[in-house]
Design a protein around this motif. Structure first.
Motif, PDB file in Angstrom:
ATOM      1  N   UNK A  33       6.455 -12.100  -5.634  1.00 41.37           N
ATOM      2  CA  UNK A  33       6.773 -10.686  -5.813  1.00 41.37           C
ATOM      3  C   UNK A  33       6.126  -9.895  -4.708  1.00 41.37           C
ATOM      4  N   UNK A  34       6.514  -8.653  -4.578  1.00 45.53           N
ATOM      5  CA  UNK A  34       5.953  -7.798  -3.547  1.00 45.53           C
ATOM      6  C   UNK A  34       6.407  -6.371  -3.743  1.00 45.53           C
ATOM      7  N   UNK A  35       5.918  -5.510  -2.861  1.00 43.76           N
ATOM      8  CA  UNK A  35       6.309  -4.107  -2.906  1.00 43.76           C
ATOM      9  C   UNK A  35       6.162  -3.509  -1.517  1.00 43.76           C
ATOM     10  N   UNK A  36       6.746  -2.339  -1.333  1.00 41.23           N
ATOM     11  CA  UNK A  36       6.689  -1.621  -0.067  1.00 41.23           C
ATOM     12  C   UNK A  36       6.308  -0.176  -0.339  1.00 41.23           C
ATOM     13  N   UNK A  37       5.558   0.413   0.578  1.00 43.21           N
ATOM     14  CA  UNK A  37       5.245   1.836   0.495  1.00 43.21           C
ATOM     15  C   UNK A  37       6.073   2.621   1.520  1.00 43.21           C
ATOM     16  N   UNK A  38       7.144   2.029   1.998  1.00 43.63           N
ATOM     17  CA  UNK A  38       8.045   2.662   2.957  1.00 43.63           C
ATOM     18  C   UNK A  38       8.654   3.933   2.373  1.00 43.63           C
ATOM     19  N   UNK A  39       8.985   4.901   3.229  1.00 43.61           N
ATOM     20  CA  UNK A  39       9.717   6.075   2.733  1.00 43.61           C
ATOM     21  C   UNK A  39      11.056   5.700   2.097  1.00 43.61           C
ATOM     22  N   UNK A  40      11.598   4.530   2.450  1.00 43.97           N
ATOM     23  CA  UNK A  40      12.893   4.095   1.931  1.00 43.97           C
ATOM     24  C   UNK A  40      12.780   3.283   0.639  1.00 43.97           C
ATOM     25  N   UNK A  41      11.557   2.999   0.217  1.00 47.04           N
ATOM     26  CA  UNK A  41      11.337   2.191  -0.987  1.00 47.04           C
ATOM     27  C   UNK A  41      11.027   3.102  -2.178  1.00 47.04           C
ATOM     28  N   UNK A  42      10.998   2.497  -3.340  1.00 48.38           N
ATOM     29  CA  UNK A  42      10.637   3.214  -4.561  1.00 48.38           C
ATOM     30  C   UNK A  42       9.225   3.791  -4.415  1.00 48.38           C
ATOM     31  N   UNK A  43       9.020   4.975  -4.931  1.00 52.48           N
ATOM     32  CA  UNK A  43       7.737   5.677  -4.832  1.00 52.48           C
ATOM     33  C   UNK A  43       6.573   4.821  -5.350  1.00 52.48           C
ATOM     34  N   UNK A  44       5.465   4.863  -4.616  1.00 51.80           N
ATOM     35  CA  UNK A  44       4.202   4.299  -5.091  1.00 51.80           C
ATOM     36  C   UNK A  44       3.125   5.354  -4.908  1.00 51.80           C
ATOM     37  N   UNK A  45       2.024   5.205  -5.600  1.00 55.88           N
ATOM     38  CA  UNK A  45       0.948   6.201  -5.470  1.00 55.88           C
ATOM     39  C   UNK A  45       0.271   6.131  -4.100  1.00 55.88           C
ATOM     40  N   UNK A  46       0.542   5.097  -3.297  1.00 63.06           N
ATOM     41  CA  UNK A  46      -0.056   5.009  -1.957  1.00 63.06           C
ATOM     42  C   UNK A  46       0.631   5.949  -0.974  1.00 63.06           C
ATOM     43  N   UNK A  47       1.853   6.331  -1.264  1.00 61.73           N
ATOM     44  CA  UNK A  47       2.620   7.241  -0.405  1.00 61.73           C
ATOM     45  C   UNK A  47       2.704   6.693   1.020  1.00 61.73           C
ATOM     46  N   UNK A  48       2.716   7.583   2.032  1.00 60.33           N
ATOM     47  CA  UNK A  48       2.733   7.192   3.435  1.00 60.33           C
ATOM     48  C   UNK A  48       1.625   7.958   4.158  1.00 60.33           C
ATOM     49  N   UNK A  49       1.243   7.446   5.320  1.00 61.63           N
ATOM     50  CA  UNK A  49       0.251   8.136   6.145  1.00 61.63           C
ATOM     51  C   UNK A  49       0.981   8.717   7.344  1.00 61.63           C
ATOM     52  N   UNK A  50       0.752  10.003   7.589  1.00 58.01           N
ATOM     53  CA  UNK A  50       1.470  10.736   8.633  1.00 58.01           C
ATOM     54  C   UNK A  50       0.489  11.137   9.725  1.00 58.01           C
ATOM     55  N   UNK A  51       0.829  10.754  10.957  1.00 58.96           N
ATOM     56  CA  UNK A  51       0.028  11.114  12.124  1.00 58.96           C
ATOM     57  C   UNK A  51       0.834  12.115  12.945  1.00 58.96           C
ATOM     58  N   UNK A  52       0.514  13.406  12.780  1.00 57.58           N
ATOM     59  CA  UNK A  52       1.252  14.454  13.490  1.00 57.58           C
ATOM     60  C   UNK A  52       0.898  14.462  14.973  1.00 57.58           C
ATOM     61  N   UNK A  53       1.867  14.836  15.802  1.00 53.66           N
ATOM     62  CA  UNK A  53       1.674  14.947  17.248  1.00 53.66           C
ATOM     63  C   UNK A  53       1.590  16.421  17.630  1.00 53.66           C
ATOM     64  N   UNK A  54       0.855  16.706  18.685  1.00 53.46           N
ATOM     65  CA  UNK A  54       0.710  18.080  19.157  1.00 53.46           C
ATOM     66  C   UNK A  54       2.053  18.657  19.580  1.00 53.46           C
ATOM     67  N   UNK A  55       2.807  17.862  20.331  1.00 54.29           N
ATOM     68  CA  UNK A  55       4.114  18.303  20.826  1.00 54.29           C
ATOM     69  C   UNK A  55       5.194  17.338  20.357  1.00 54.29           C
TER      70      UNK A  55
END
Length: 112
Positions: free
Chosen positions: A76-98
């Motif tokens: 079994x397994x799971x994904x925290x991808x934006x395209x997968x079913x929601x998990x409490x881990x969510x995603x980590x976003x690294x914003x760029x200046x430009x």
């Protein structure tokens, strides 16, 4: 608002990313075996190549993980991808200046 932007540029954000906001394909940057990895394995550098799926601005990089328990009688397994079913881990976003304007099919390369 300026102070909020400065924090967003220096600290990754953990949040849910709408899959419609994703502009490129995904690419793995690290694969580890949880049964045999060591602390040394977690210090890494990785080249990456992303391809735009449409013409749009890229404002951030999104990180997520996938986990497979493949040595079980019923793997079994799971994904925290934006395209997968929601998990409490969510995603980590690294914003760029430009933002970077990318055309469909254009590649963005880098090293993390």
């Amino acid at each position: 608002m300026r102070a909020l932007k400065e924090v967003a540029l220096t600290e990754p954000a953990v949040d849910v990313v709408d899959p419609k906001s994703v502009v490129t394909n995904a690419t793995p940057i690290l694969n580890i075996d949880l049964q045999s990895c060591t602390e040394k394995d977690l210090s890494f550098a990785s080249d990456f190549r992303l391809r735009a799926t449409r013409r749009d601005n890229v404002h951030a990089f999104v990180a997520y993980f996938e986990c497979g328990f493949t040595r079980l009688p019923q793997p079994l397994g799971f994904s925290t991808s934006p395209f997968a079913k929601y998990t409490h881990w969510k995603q980590t976003i690294f914003y760029m200046k430009d933002p970077i304007l990318m055309d469909e099919g254009e590649e963005l390369t880098g090293r993390i």
